[in-house]
Design an enzyme around this catalytic site. Structure first.
Site, PDB file in Angstrom:
ATOM      1  N   LYS A  76       1.259   4.181  -3.023  1.00 20.62           N
ATOM      2  CA  LYS A  76       1.009   5.607  -2.855  1.00 20.62           C
ATOM      3  C   LYS A  76       2.269   6.435  -3.128  1.00 20.62           C
ATOM      4  CE  LYS A  76      -3.289   5.078  -2.027  1.00 20.62           C
ATOM      5  NZ  LYS A  76      -4.280   5.443  -3.073  1.00 20.62           N
ATOM      6  N   TYR A 103       0.835  -1.204   0.000  1.00 22.09           N
ATOM      7  CA  TYR A 103       0.000   0.000   0.000  1.00 22.09           C
ATOM      8  C   TYR A 103       0.870   1.255   0.000  1.00 22.09           C
ATOM      9  CZ  TYR A 103      -3.328   3.561   1.430  1.00 22.09           C
ATOM     10  OH  TYR A 103      -4.083   4.708   1.488  1.00 22.09           O
TER      11      TYR A 103
END
Length: 292
Positions: free
Chosen positions: A161, A157
């Site tokens: 990002k 994750y």
């Protein structure tokens, strides 16, 4: 607003059935834009569309799995069939998983790349050339303060990002001379079901940081985009977290984030499914040249 004599420009919101995506769809509609809502859940899409129509806006919906290889071509075909073109693309779909990379299912971790990175890049490359040709519009990519640091126990994750922030920043510089804006929005924790579904709500890091309201984040994102900004970090707590992540030595940041996100027990994770309003104002198209 129309393209030539045939196509009308629309704001296309991916991950529009809930959370920040649904909130930013409402903001765009209040500005007088046609909104295309994209998600997998027909029930949630219908509810989101009803909100926009009830407020006097015009909404279209399409059920689409962004992890599919043909998602962007299907999106383009849908718009053409409706007499629409993508004037603003909002990439707000995505998900995360919390836990050690060696203990989480590999296919679900690789799915983060498919949705958070590949689908975002594919949709952007599909529709950005048209915006450049029209010299208007742009892209809003939903990042996170997680994009300012590596994230042990949410490795995929955080990495996704990081990509979103770097990709958006580079594209912003490439296309801004054409009157097109690419904005990365990087909030801290937001009060949506993402925290629960990813398991992040049980991490000390996310318990300490204040939770932002999705409507507030959506408003800041939309206004920042219309102002031509390449990066929007909503809220003081998010700005502070991003600043600290930038100045901390890498070794210290890794240890602190790792400790804050490590779970004492690592139960089998659940597959998350996540997807970014503002005071009413006089309708104003988002397709013109961004404000200086």
């Amino acid at each position: 607003m129309s393209v030539g004599a045939e196509l009308r420009l629309a704001v296309v919101v991916l991950g529009a059935s809930r959370g920040i995506g649904r909130a930013i769809a409402r903001v765009a509609a209040r500005d007088g834009n046609i909104v295309v809502l994209v998600a997998r859940s027909p029930e949630d899409l219908a509810a989101a569309a009803a909100e926009i129509v009830g407020a006097g806006g015009e909404a279209f919906t399409i059920e689409l799995d962004l992890a599919s290889q043909d998602a962007s071509s299907r999106m383009e075909a849908f718009l053409a069939a409706k007499g629409l073109a993508c004037g603003v693309l909002v990439n707000s779909a995505g998900y995360g998983l919390r836990g050690a990379a060696t203990s989480l299912p590999a296919d679900e971790q690789l799915g983060i790349i498919d949705v958070n990175i590949r689908a975002l890049a594919d949709m952007t490359l599909r529709f950005l050339p048209g915006m450049v040709a029209r010299r208007s519009g742009g892209v809003i990519n939903l990042g996170s303060v997680a994009g300012f640091a590596p994230g042990p126990y949410m490795a995929f994750y955080y990495a996704s990002k990081n990509f979103v922030r770097a990709f958006s920043t580079a594209l912003h510089e490439e296309v801004r001379r054409f009157g097109v804006t690419v904005t990365c929005v990087a909030p801290g924790p937001v009060s949506t079901d993402f925290l629960e579904k990813s398991g992040a709500d049980r991490a000390a890091l996310f318990k300490v940081l204040p939770k932002l309201d999705a409507d507030y984040v959506a408003h800041e994102a939309w206004q920042g985009f219309k102002s031509g900004r390449r990066l929007v970090v909503p809220g003081i707590s998010s700005k502070l977290a991003a600043f600290i992540a930038r100045i901390l030595p890498s070794a210290m940041a890794l240890r602190l984030i790792g400790r804050a996100q490590r779970r004492k027990r690592d139960p089998n994770p659940r597959r998350p499914e996540t997807s970014i309003a503002a005071p009413a104002r006089k309708p104003e198209s988002a397709f013109g040249k961004p404000d200086a």
